[in-house]
Design a protein around this motif. Structure first.
Motif, mmCIF file in Angstrom:
data_model
loop_
_atom_site.group_PDB
_atom_site.id
_atom_site.type_symbol
_atom_site.label_atom_id
_atom_site.label_comp_id
_atom_site.label_asym_id
_atom_site.label_seq_id
_atom_site.Cartn_x
_atom_site.Cartn_y
_atom_site.Cartn_z
ATOM 1 N N GLU A 258 0.826 -1.210 0.000
ATOM 2 C CA GLU A 258 0.000 0.000 0.000
ATOM 3 C C GLU A 258 0.855 1.253 0.000
ATOM 4 N N GLY A 259 1.938 1.243 0.760
ATOM 5 C CA GLY A 259 2.827 2.397 0.806
ATOM 6 C C GLY A 259 3.505 2.649 -0.523
ATOM 7 N N THR A 260 3.943 1.591 -1.171
ATOM 8 C CA THR A 260 4.601 1.736 -2.470
ATOM 9 C C THR A 260 3.635 2.278 -3.516
ATOM 10 N N VAL A 261 2.425 1.736 -3.548
ATOM 11 C CA VAL A 261 1.419 2.210 -4.511
ATOM 12 C C VAL A 261 1.063 3.676 -4.241
ATOM 13 N N THR A 262 0.873 4.030 -2.978
ATOM 14 C CA THR A 262 0.538 5.407 -2.626
ATOM 15 C C THR A 262 1.674 6.354 -2.999
ATOM 16 N N PHE A 263 2.909 5.947 -2.728
ATOM 17 C CA PHE A 263 4.062 6.773 -3.071
ATOM 18 C C PHE A 263 4.161 6.988 -4.582
ATOM 19 N N VAL A 264 3.964 5.930 -5.359
ATOM 20 C CA VAL A 264 4.069 6.035 -6.824
ATOM 21 C C VAL A 264 2.967 6.929 -7.383
ATOM 22 N N ILE A 265 1.751 6.797 -6.871
ATOM 23 C CA ILE A 265 0.661 7.670 -7.334
ATOM 24 C C ILE A 265 0.973 9.122 -6.983
ATOM 25 N N GLY A 266 1.481 9.356 -5.786
ATOM 26 C CA GLY A 266 1.868 10.712 -5.395
ATOM 27 C C GLY A 266 2.977 11.266 -6.268
ATOM 28 N N LEU A 267 3.938 10.417 -6.622
ATOM 29 C CA LEU A 267 5.033 10.835 -7.484
ATOM 30 C C LEU A 267 4.527 11.224 -8.873
ATOM 31 N N VAL A 268 3.599 10.447 -9.406
ATOM 32 C CA VAL A 268 3.005 10.764 -10.711
ATOM 33 C C VAL A 268 2.247 12.085 -10.643
ATOM 34 N N LEU A 269 1.471 12.285 -9.577
ATOM 35 C CA LEU A 269 0.751 13.549 -9.429
ATOM 36 C C LEU A 269 1.716 14.721 -9.326
ATOM 37 N N TRP A 270 2.789 14.540 -8.603
ATOM 38 C CA TRP A 270 3.756 15.616 -8.402
ATOM 39 C C TRP A 270 4.437 16.007 -9.713
ATOM 40 N N PHE A 271 4.800 15.010 -10.516
ATOM 41 C CA PHE A 271 5.495 15.288 -11.771
ATOM 42 C C PHE A 271 4.566 15.744 -12.891
ATOM 43 N N CYS A 272 3.368 15.202 -12.965
ATOM 44 C CA CYS A 272 2.550 15.366 -14.166
ATOM 45 C C CYS A 272 1.426 16.389 -14.059
ATOM 46 N N VAL B 243 -2.085 21.875 -14.063
ATOM 47 C CA VAL B 243 -3.505 21.612 -13.850
ATOM 48 C C VAL B 243 -4.002 22.442 -12.664
ATOM 49 N N GLU B 244 -5.101 23.174 -12.887
ATOM 50 C CA GLU B 244 -5.676 23.984 -11.822
ATOM 51 C C GLU B 244 -7.064 23.466 -11.483
ATOM 52 N N ILE B 245 -7.273 23.179 -10.198
ATOM 53 C CA ILE B 245 -8.596 22.809 -9.702
ATOM 54 C C ILE B 245 -8.872 23.654 -8.462
ATOM 55 N N PRO B 246 -10.136 23.866 -8.118
ATOM 56 C CA PRO B 246 -10.434 24.670 -6.935
ATOM 57 C C PRO B 246 -9.938 24.000 -5.651
ATOM 58 N N VAL B 247 -9.624 24.787 -4.680
ATOM 59 C CA VAL B 247 -9.300 24.418 -3.302
ATOM 60 C C VAL B 247 -7.871 23.896 -3.130
ATOM 61 N N VAL B 248 -7.443 22.883 -3.873
ATOM 62 C CA VAL B 248 -6.120 22.293 -3.662
ATOM 63 C C VAL B 248 -5.311 22.311 -4.950
ATOM 64 N N THR B 249 -4.018 22.142 -4.791
ATOM 65 C CA THR B 249 -3.122 21.998 -5.934
ATOM 66 C C THR B 249 -2.721 20.541 -6.019
ATOM 67 N N LEU B 250 -2.853 19.942 -7.207
ATOM 68 C CA LEU B 250 -2.572 18.521 -7.345
ATOM 69 C C LEU B 250 -1.113 18.178 -7.059
ATOM 70 N N THR B 251 -0.212 19.121 -7.311
ATOM 71 C CA THR B 251 1.190 18.844 -6.987
ATOM 72 C C THR B 251 1.381 18.728 -5.483
ATOM 73 N N LYS B 252 0.653 19.531 -4.715
ATOM 74 C CA LYS B 252 0.740 19.435 -3.250
ATOM 75 C C LYS B 252 0.087 18.150 -2.746
ATOM 76 N N VAL B 253 -0.999 17.738 -3.388
ATOM 77 C CA VAL B 253 -1.622 16.461 -3.043
ATOM 78 C C VAL B 253 -0.638 15.323 -3.298
ATOM 79 N N GLY B 254 0.106 15.425 -4.395
ATOM 80 C CA GLY B 254 1.113 14.419 -4.699
ATOM 81 C C GLY B 254 2.194 14.347 -3.635
ATOM 82 N N VAL B 255 2.638 15.489 -3.144
ATOM 83 C CA VAL B 255 3.661 15.510 -2.089
ATOM 84 C C VAL B 255 3.122 14.872 -0.811
ATOM 85 N N VAL B 256 1.888 15.195 -0.463
ATOM 86 C CA VAL B 256 1.281 14.604 0.738
ATOM 87 C C VAL B 256 1.154 13.092 0.582
#
Length: 73
Positions: free
Chosen positions: A18-32, A36-49
């Motif tokens: 689960e940790g590896t999958v979560t980390f990889v998804i976060g890494l993809v969000l951070w890089f890609c 992309v702009e969405i209301p309330v949050v930034t997807l790159t910050k979600v990726g870091v979290v």
């Protein structure tokens, strides 16, 4: 997970996967998702979290595996 195919997955293994999958998804969000702009949050910050949470899960799984902790408690 114990009901399917008669096999159980140990807690350390589950945390590592689960940790590896979560980390990889976060890494993809951070890089890609830099532009992309969405209301309330930034997807790159979600990726870091998500990478931080994934790292904690991996560390927990490694610690449990080293200590020999089982999921039977």
């Amino acid at each position: 997970m114990s009901g399917r195919m008669g096999r159980t997955v140990s807690k350390p293994t589950r945390n590592l996967v689960e940790g590896t999958v979560t980390f990889v998804i976060g890494l993809v969000l951070w890089f890609c998702t830099d532009g992309v702009e969405i209301p309330v949050v930034t997807l790159t910050k979600v990726g870091v979290v998500m990478m931080c949470v994934g790292g904690v899960l991996v560390a927990t799984g490694l610690y449990q595996a080293a200590r020999g902790t089982t999921g039977g408690r």
